[in-house]
Write a protein that holds these residues in place. Structure first.
Motif, PDB file in Angstrom:
ATOM      1  N   ASN A 168      67.251 102.599 -32.502  1.00 21.62           N
ATOM      2  CA  ASN A 168      67.422 101.845 -33.745  1.00 21.62           C
ATOM      3  C   ASN A 168      67.062 100.382 -33.512  1.00 21.62           C
ATOM      4  O   ASN A 168      67.232  99.853 -32.413  1.00 21.62           O
ATOM      5  CB  ASN A 168      68.878 101.916 -34.237  1.00 21.62           C
ATOM      6  N   ILE A 170      68.444  97.124 -34.680  1.00 17.61           N
ATOM      7  CA  ILE A 170      69.576  96.529 -35.393  1.00 17.61           C
ATOM      8  C   ILE A 170      69.212  95.153 -35.934  1.00 17.61           C
ATOM      9  O   ILE A 170      69.449  94.826 -37.099  1.00 17.61           O
ATOM     10  CB  ILE A 170      70.795  96.456 -34.457  1.00 17.61           C
ATOM     11  N   GLU A 177      64.432  98.455 -41.851  1.00 19.02           N
ATOM     12  CA  GLU A 177      64.113  99.090 -40.565  1.00 19.02           C
ATOM     13  C   GLU A 177      65.376  99.450 -39.795  1.00 19.02           C
ATOM     14  O   GLU A 177      65.381 100.371 -38.979  1.00 19.02           O
ATOM     15  CB  GLU A 177      63.244  98.150 -39.724  1.00 19.02           C
ATOM     16  N   ALA A 178      66.482  98.714 -40.052  1.00 17.07           N
ATOM     17  CA  ALA A 178      67.728  99.006 -39.335  1.00 17.07           C
ATOM     18  C   ALA A 178      68.318 100.345 -39.746  1.00 17.07           C
ATOM     19  O   ALA A 178      69.158 100.897 -39.032  1.00 17.07           O
ATOM     20  CB  ALA A 178      68.749  97.886 -39.584  1.00 17.07           C
ATOM     21  N   ILE A 181      64.937 105.328 -37.869  1.00 13.92           N
ATOM     22  CA  ILE A 181      64.859 105.664 -36.447  1.00 13.92           C
ATOM     23  C   ILE A 181      63.474 105.250 -35.967  1.00 13.92           C
ATOM     24  O   ILE A 181      62.449 105.676 -36.528  1.00 13.92           O
ATOM     25  CB  ILE A 181      65.096 107.168 -36.233  1.00 13.92           C
ATOM     26  N   ASN A 182      63.458 104.428 -34.934  1.00 15.20           N
ATOM     27  CA  ASN A 182      62.198 103.874 -34.430  1.00 15.20           C
ATOM     28  C   ASN A 182      61.768 104.618 -33.176  1.00 15.20           C
ATOM     29  O   ASN A 182      62.561 104.805 -32.246  1.00 15.20           O
ATOM     30  CB  ASN A 182      62.366 102.389 -34.111  1.00 15.20           C
ATOM     31  N   SER A 201      58.283 104.411 -37.519  1.00 15.12           N
ATOM     32  CA  SER A 201      59.655 104.458 -38.038  1.00 15.12           C
ATOM     33  C   SER A 201      59.852 105.714 -38.874  1.00 15.12           C
ATOM     34  O   SER A 201      59.052 105.998 -39.779  1.00 15.12           O
ATOM     35  CB  SER A 201      59.947 103.218 -38.897  1.00 15.12           C
ATOM     36  N   LEU A 232      71.695 107.959 -32.843  1.00  9.91           N
ATOM     37  CA  LEU A 232      70.720 107.440 -33.790  1.00  9.91           C
ATOM     38  C   LEU A 232      71.297 107.307 -35.206  1.00  9.91           C
ATOM     39  O   LEU A 232      71.098 106.298 -35.857  1.00  9.91           O
ATOM     40  CB  LEU A 232      69.489 108.355 -33.814  1.00  9.91           C
ATOM     41  N   ILE A 233      71.982 108.333 -35.683  1.00  4.70           N
ATOM     42  CA  ILE A 233      72.584 108.260 -37.009  1.00  4.70           C
ATOM     43  C   ILE A 233      73.907 109.005 -36.993  1.00  4.70           C
ATOM     44  O   ILE A 233      74.172 109.817 -36.100  1.00  4.70           O
ATOM     45  CB  ILE A 233      71.675 108.892 -38.096  1.00  4.70           C
ATOM     46  N   ALA A 240      74.297 101.045 -37.771  1.00  7.03           N
ATOM     47  CA  ALA A 240      73.698 101.260 -36.451  1.00  7.03           C
ATOM     48  C   ALA A 240      74.420 100.479 -35.368  1.00  7.03           C
ATOM     49  O   ALA A 240      74.518 100.934 -34.213  1.00  7.03           O
ATOM     50  CB  ALA A 240      72.221 100.878 -36.494  1.00  7.03           C
TER      51      ALA A 240
END
Length: 551
Positions: A168, A170, A177-178, A181-182, A201, A232-233, A240
């Motif tokens: 992530n 943050i 984007e936060a 999932i990157n 992403s 991740l989530i 995050a």
């Protein structure tokens, strides 16, 4: 049969012995009832416990099967997302060129935008050079002046050409984007040197939505753990920045536990870092990238569900137990009463035996009384027959009315016999006896007066009079109408009973054109006990005042 005086001591000794035996039997019965009750309650408790265990196992197996299946499906879906990201990375590598300087012009930007637009789970693409500087992104053109040289998505892949970063962002220039999932991989030239990196992403919303649609219940939660163990989530949503400190306990594939100690899928007991509740965690690992999907189920919620399911069973068990207790108590009470009654009966037998001789002496007196009553009854029947034969117009009228009057006379005699053979009857009982054959609603009848008992001769006469009055009221008077009312009241004045029959609410009353057989029977019955009668045919209802001498 008589007892001799010398038998008195033996009778007293037998009575005492019977009392002791009865007491001992009652005590044994009470102990038996208590033991049987305890055994019954224990059996019920065992059955309820067995059913609770079976219900718990069914619940646990159902939750385990559902949670494991969901975690496996979502793990496979996470692989598909990462595969899509890698495919986009390959396309991005082709767009920026395989060697030489990275191509980052507008045509490259437009081509990347087309790829993102047709990829539902992918949100953005970032391309950076070998030093970590952003050179192209689908967010905007030209790329902003951003450097990822100090970020994990750059540092973790810089020296490893095969490593895939999943995590992530943050702290980011773009807040959206936060929530994503990157993923990041290194771009290398043909000789293996680093040319840059491609970051894709991924939007995890489809996984969240699928988990919510399944609705496992039991306050369940979802965790997506990346390939290197990074959370991740979480669903329900958790920022995050809080994922690492709230993640489920660390465990490996060798850790297995379940409600009954045996499972077909990995499961783990642990304390949730979010709410501190005890949970059972089920997981599945993605077969390609190694991500782990964890489903956490609240243990307390499962206990509450089981408790609600077992309420009817426990209630039924309690009802059965209480019924058993009541039955045992009733059996004990019945046996105790039986023993008491047996002892009482034995005592009564001894007492009755001594009274038997005196009872025999009363036989002649009873026979004389019976002869007297039979003679009076036949005299009354004969007088009734003569009166009706004189007053009846036709034989058919005689046949129709005579049985009813004879039945009233019989009912009065039966009532006198039922009054413990004392030859007396109360006015209230006579009134109830006359009204009983017609099943009249209680709201139409009022019977009031002090307790008065009449001798057999007076009772026969009053019974016949009341029978005639009731019959006439049912046929023509107030009792022939739904709202009709009959009042029978009496009082004692100067040694005589003043009885008042009053009707109301019936059809309009007209006086009789001639004297019928019923009127003659009433007059004859009044003469039988030396009384008097006064009839009043008011339009609102008949009133009859009867004087009954008590002497």
């Amino acid at each position: 049969m008589t007892f001799e005086i010398g038998d008195t001591a033996n009778l007293q000794s037998a009575s005492q012995k019977t009392s002791i035996q009865s007491s001992e039997q009652r005590n044994r019965g009470l102990i038996w009832a208590i033991v049987a009750g305890l055994v019954g309650w224990m059996f019920i408790a065992l059955v309820v416990a067995f059913m609770a265990r079976a219900a718990w196992d069914d619940l646990a197996v159902g939750v385990q099967s559902t949670a494991s299946t969901v975690s496996r499906v979502l793990a496979e879906y996470s692989d598909q997302m990462l595969i899509s990201a890698d495919l986009v990375r390959q396309q991005a590598g082709r767009i920026v060129g395989d060697a030489g300087p990275l191509v980052v012009d507008r045509s490259a930007y437009e081509e990347l935008r087309k790829i993102i637009d047709i990829s539902p789970d992918l949100v953005s693409v970032w391309i950076g050079d070998a030093e970590g500087q952003a050179v192209l992104t689908t967010r905007e053109f030209p790329a902003p002046d951003l450097s990822g040289s100090a970020r994990d998505y750059y540092l973790s892949i810089r020296d490893d050409p095969d490593h895939l970063y999943v995590g992530n962002l943050i702290d980011n220039r773009y807040p959206a984007e936060a929530l994503l999932i990157n993923t990041s991989r290194r771009l290398s030239d043909p000789n293996g040197d680093m040319r840059g990196f491609v970051q894709v992403s991924i939007d995890p919303a489809p996984i969240r939505e699928l988990f919510r649609k399944v609705n496992i219940g039991f306050d369940s939660s979802l965790w997506w753990i990346g390939p290197v163990g990074r959370p991740l989530i979480r669903e329900p949503f958790l920022p995050a920045a809080e994922l690492d400190e709230s993640a489920p306990p660390r465990f490996d594939n060798s850790t297995e536990a379940s409600f009954d100690g045996s499972v077909s899928r990995p499961a783990f007991y642990g304390i949730s870092g979010v709410d501190g509740e005890e949970r059972l965690f089920f997981w599945s690992d993605a077969p390609i990238y190694g991500s782990r999907i964890i489903i956490g189920v609240s243990y307390d919620a499962m206990v509450k569900r089981l408790t609600m399911q077992m309420v009817p069973t426990v209630a039924l068990g309690s009802a059965v137990g209480l019924s058993l207790t009541v039955i045992l108590w009733l059996l004990y009470r019945a046996r105790s009463k039986g023993l008491n009654y047996a002892a009482h009966l034995e005592s009564k037998v001894r007492e009755r035996t001594r009274e038997l001789d005196r009872s025999v002496e009363q036989k002649d007196l009873i026979l004389q009384e019976l002869e007297h009553r039979v003679r009076n009854a036949f005299s009354t029947i004969l007088a009734l027959t003569r009166q009706m034969m004189r007053s009846s117009d036709t034989l058919e009228a005689f046949r129709r009315e005579f049985p009813a009057r004879l039945q009233a006379l019989a009912n009065t005699h039966l009532m006198l016999v039922g009054a413990q053979s004392r030859g007396v009857a109360s006015i209230a009982d006579l009134a109830q006896t006359a009204l009983a054959p017609y099943d009249i609603p209680p709201t139409q009848i009022v019977i009031t007066g002090p307790p008065v008992e009449l001798s057999s001769e007076r009772a026969l006469g009053v019974g016949l009079i009341l029978h005639e009055l009731v019959t006439n009221s049912v046929k023509y008077g107030s009792l022939s109408a739904d709202g009709g009312l009959v009042s029978v009241q009496w009082d004692i004045e100067a040694g005589d009973v003043h009885l008042l029959w009053r009707e109301a609410g019936g059809p309009p009353v007209n006086g009789p054109e001639k004297q019928g057989s019923g009127t003659g029977i009433i007059d004859r019955a009044v003469a039988m006990f030396g009384g008097s009668i006064d009839r009043r045919f008011d339009p609102g209802g008949v009133e009859v005042d009867i004087i009954i001498p008590l002497r």
